[in-house]
Write an enzyme that holds these catalytic residues in place. Structure first.
Site, PDB file in Angstrom:
ATOM      1  CE  LYS A 192      47.156  64.377  64.392  1.00  0.00           C
ATOM      2  NZ  LYS A 192      47.115  65.249  65.800  1.00  0.00           N
ATOM      3  CG  ASP A 245      44.113  66.611  63.492  1.00  0.00           C
ATOM      4  OD1 ASP A 245      44.488  67.246  64.454  1.00  0.00           O
ATOM      5  OD2 ASP A 245      44.161  65.238  63.967  1.00  0.00           O
TER       6      ASP A 245
HETATM    7  O1  LIG Z   1      45.502  65.300  68.103  1.00  0.00           O
HETATM    8  C1  LIG Z   1      45.511  66.644  67.838  1.00  0.00           C
HETATM    9  C2  LIG Z   1      44.949  67.787  67.578  1.00  0.00           C
HETATM   10  O2  LIG Z   1      44.160  67.405  66.584  1.00  0.00           O
HETATM   11  C3  LIG Z   1      47.073  66.380  69.238  1.00  0.00           C
HETATM   12  O3  LIG Z   1      48.141  67.274  68.426  1.00  0.00           O
HETATM   13  P1  LIG Z   1      49.051  66.515  69.951  1.00  0.00           P
HETATM   14  O4  LIG Z   1      49.090  65.182  69.642  1.00  0.00           O
HETATM   15  O5  LIG Z   1      50.441  67.205  68.602  1.00  0.00           O
HETATM   16  O6  LIG Z   1      49.383  67.772  70.795  1.00  0.00           O
END
Ligand SMILES: O=C(CO)COP(=O)(O)O
Ligand SMILES: NC(=O)C1=CN([C@@H]2O[C@H](COP(=O)(O)OP(=O)(O)OC[C@H]3O[C@@H](n4cnc5c(N)ncnc54)[C@H](OP(=O)(O)O)[C@@H]3O)[C@@H](O)[C@H]2O)C=CC1
Length: 332
Positions: A192, A245
């Site tokens: 993701k 997520d």
């Molecule tokens: O995994 C995340 C939220 O679930 C955090 O995302 P980032 O690593 O892009 O900050």
């Protein structure tokens, strides 16, 4: 409840350490930076990685010593930047207590080997499947650190291990569900981030909801197909670790991946976006690994391939989206 050690006092390691302390566990943080260890022990803060918290719980303390960190641990949480996990865990070889369960919070694929973090952690520490779990979900660290309600999935091949991990990490504002689909939860969390780079880029370039929804939906289809080809269960991608997520990460400037993409969309180069990134944007090194896994499993990865061209050839957002559309008429 349990004696828990968190390896890596970054933004998420520290916020999750607070969750564990709030859930009644005794929490030891291990970090390589003396300033961070000192700040946690003396100020009850991590001003470098998690300045949003004024006072961490008293049940959290920190150490620089590897042996001291893990010698009494029943559960060991790994929250290190994915590309450095193998190197960092090498230093813990032979130190992990024989019955301790190791839990990965990391969301990335190792670039040099195209391996998931469950593979890297188990291989490096010589762990059997029933002593490993991963935990993933829509968990932007700043929101969790502010104790906003959130949930995640703990997955282990052993259902009782997943339930044990879910139990010690659940508190009034943080709920953990159990799963046995380790590959699915790992693939969701890692892939993701590549989608979040693309959505961020389209937002940075000025595009709106339709474009974001299109990238997220096509991205979810791509990561589901790749995950299933790798051995995951499709339903995991419709759960918290998957679509949950994806929605959180693709919709928030708190995400480093989204923000990295947005900066590219605004015209920054990859080097410039890297310099201003506040922490690790795991999707950047993971993109190449996703393309390689697509080739390995015979799954088309138009989104990851387009983002690979953004990161390596500097193509524009419009070119990235044209790559995503492709030239052929295809069924959805
Ligand atoms: O995994 C995340 C939220 O679930 C955090 O995302 P980032 O690593 O892009 O900050
Ligand atoms: N932030 C979030 O919202 C969430 C993050 N995650 C995942 O958790 C993982 C960690 O993220 P996060 O804490 O946010 O990232 P940060 O960038 O805040 O911290 C990265 C951590 O990795 C450590 N590290 C890097 N290289 C090494 C090394 N060679 N040896 C030991 N430690 C090292 C850093 O140590 P140092 O501080 O000393 O540099 C730091 O503790 C990532 O995989 C991320 O995708 C998952 C859910 C939510």
């Amino acid at each position: 409840m349990a004696s828990v050690t968190v390896l890596g006092a970054g933004a998420w390691g520290t916020a999750f350490g607070q969750v564990l302390a709030d859930a009644g566990n005794d929490v030891t943080m291990w970090a390589i930076e003396p300033d961070i260890v000192n700040a946690i022990n003396t100020l009850h803060q991590n001003p470098v990685r998690l300045p949003v918290v004024n006072r961490l719980p008293d049940a959290m303390h920190a150490t620089l010593g590897r042996e001291e960190a893990v010698k009494d641990a029943e559960i060991i949480i790994v929250a290190i930047a994915a590309q450095f996990a193998r190197q960092a865990l090498d230093g813990f070889k032979g130190l992990i207590p024989p019955h301790a369960v190791v839990v990965s919070l990391m969301k990335g694929i190792e670039r040099s080997t195209d391996k998931r973090m469950d593979q890297v952690v188990r291989e490096t520490l010589g762990l059997p499947a029933d002593r490993f779990a991963c935990l993933s979900g829509p968990n932007l660290s700043k929101e969790v650190a502010q104790r906003q309600p959130a949930a995640a999935v703990a997955a282990s091949e052993s259902h009782s291990t997943a339930v044990k991990v879910a139990g010690i990490a659940t508190t009034g504002y943080f709920k953990v569900f159990a799963s046995t689909d380790v590959i699915g939860v790992e693939m969701c969390g890692s892939l993701k981030n590549v989608v979040a780079l693309a959505v961020g880029m389209s937002r940075g370039a000025g595009f709106g909801e339709n474009t974001a929804a299109m990238i997220e939906t096509r991205g979810l289809a791509e990561l589901t197909q790749l995950g299933v080809a790798a051995g995951a269960q499709a339903q995991t991608f419709a759960g918290l670790a998957g679509v949950g997520d994806l929605v959180a990460t693709c919709g928030s400037p708190l995400s480093r991946n989204y923000t990295f993409g947005a900066n590219l969309g605004r015209g920054m180069s990859v080097d410039e976006a890297t310099k201003v990134s506040n922490g690790v944007a795991e999707g950047v090194p993971t993109t190449a690994a996703v393309v390689a896994l697509g080739e390995k499993y015979g799954v088309d990865t138009p989104l990851a391939s387009a983002m690979f061209r953004v990161l390596n050839e500097g193509i524009s957002c419009e070119e990235m989206l044209a790559d995503l559309f492709g030239d052929d008429m295809v069924d959805e």
